[in-house]
Design an enzyme around this catalytic site. Structure first.
Site, PDB file in Angstrom:
ATOM      1  N   HIS A  97       0.860  -1.198  -0.290  1.00  0.00           N
ATOM      2  CA  HIS A  97       0.072  -0.253  -0.406  1.00  0.00           C
ATOM      3  C   HIS A  97       0.870   1.356   0.042  1.00  0.00           C
ATOM      4  O   HIS A  97       1.977   1.337   0.218  1.00  0.00           O
ATOM      5  CB  HIS A  97      -0.701   0.127   1.473  1.00  0.00           C
ATOM      6  N   ALA A 111      15.501 -10.650   3.877  1.00  0.00           N
ATOM      7  CA  ALA A 111      14.912 -10.961   2.735  1.00  0.00           C
ATOM      8  C   ALA A 111      12.930 -11.651   3.528  1.00  0.00           C
ATOM      9  O   ALA A 111      12.573 -11.671   4.450  1.00  0.00           O
ATOM     10  CB  ALA A 111      15.045 -12.423   2.054  1.00  0.00           C
ATOM     11  N   ALA A 158      -0.991  -4.191  13.768  1.00  0.00           N
ATOM     12  CA  ALA A 158      -0.927  -2.679  13.631  1.00  0.00           C
ATOM     13  C   ALA A 158      -0.810  -1.644  14.733  1.00  0.00           C
ATOM     14  O   ALA A 158      -1.305  -2.313  15.931  1.00  0.00           O
ATOM     15  CB  ALA A 158      -2.733  -2.925  13.423  1.00  0.00           C
TER      16      ALA A 158
END
Length: 182
Positions: A97, A111, A158
């Site tokens: 995003h 990675a 989040a």
């Protein structure tokens, strides 16, 4: 290239060209917009700048560095994605995003990681930068601050603010981040 998150680190090695190809393969496999996403282009600019940073003789590459600095600044003004070329970002990164993302120069990211929008990696009051392992997912609005180690396969929830080390495979949430499950 067919994307394999477990083999991408060994395949790419230290090559920014192969790391870019891994970024492209992951964007095409996992992102809705593929190679047209702003996150992929931010990674492309980062890979070019990181390569030019280590190109020798330095004076010969100075015009290219200046052009890329201007391109990065314009791109950052539009997308608010700022990946410092001094940071170390492993192959197969996914930024799905657009949104404010700040990666400071002393950060090291492994990675096959994913960074969602409004993330800060590397700022903090203590000297040093974070070391983020392989296969780590950073959720929206998360911050990894100071010299912390985030283990392989960890998930940062989040809004989490990571100021302490995160064990491998753990999921952390909250302010400050605490392990929700291992």
């Amino acid at each position: 290239m067919r994307y394999d998150g477990n083999a991408v680190k060994a395949w790419a090695g230290a090559s920014q060209w192969r790391a870019w190809r891994a970024d492209l393969a992951r964007a095409m496999a996992r992102s809705r917009t593929g190679c047209f996403s702003e996150g992929f282009w931010a990674l492309t600019i980062y890979r070019i700048q990181h390569s030019l940073l280590h190109a020798r003789p330095a004076l010969l590459w100075l015009p290219a560095r200046i052009v890329m600095a201007v391109v990065k600044k314009l791109f950052s003004m539009i997308t608010h994605i700022n990946l410092d070329p001094h940071a170390e970002i492993g192959p197969g990164m996914l930024i799905p995003h657009v949104g404010p993302i700040q990666v400071f120069p002393w950060a090291r990211i492994g990675a096959d990681c994913a960074i969602h929008h409004v993330c800060t990696i590397g700022a903090g009051s203590r000297p040093g930068g974070p070391v983020i392992g392989d296969h780590v997912m950073l959720g929206c609005h998360s911050c990894v601050l100071g010299p912390v180690n985030v283990g392989d396969g960890a998930r940062i929830g989040a809004g989490a603010v990571v100021v302490h080390d995160v064990p491998p495979g753990a999921t952390v949430v909250g302010v400050p981040a605490r392990v929700a499950r291992v």
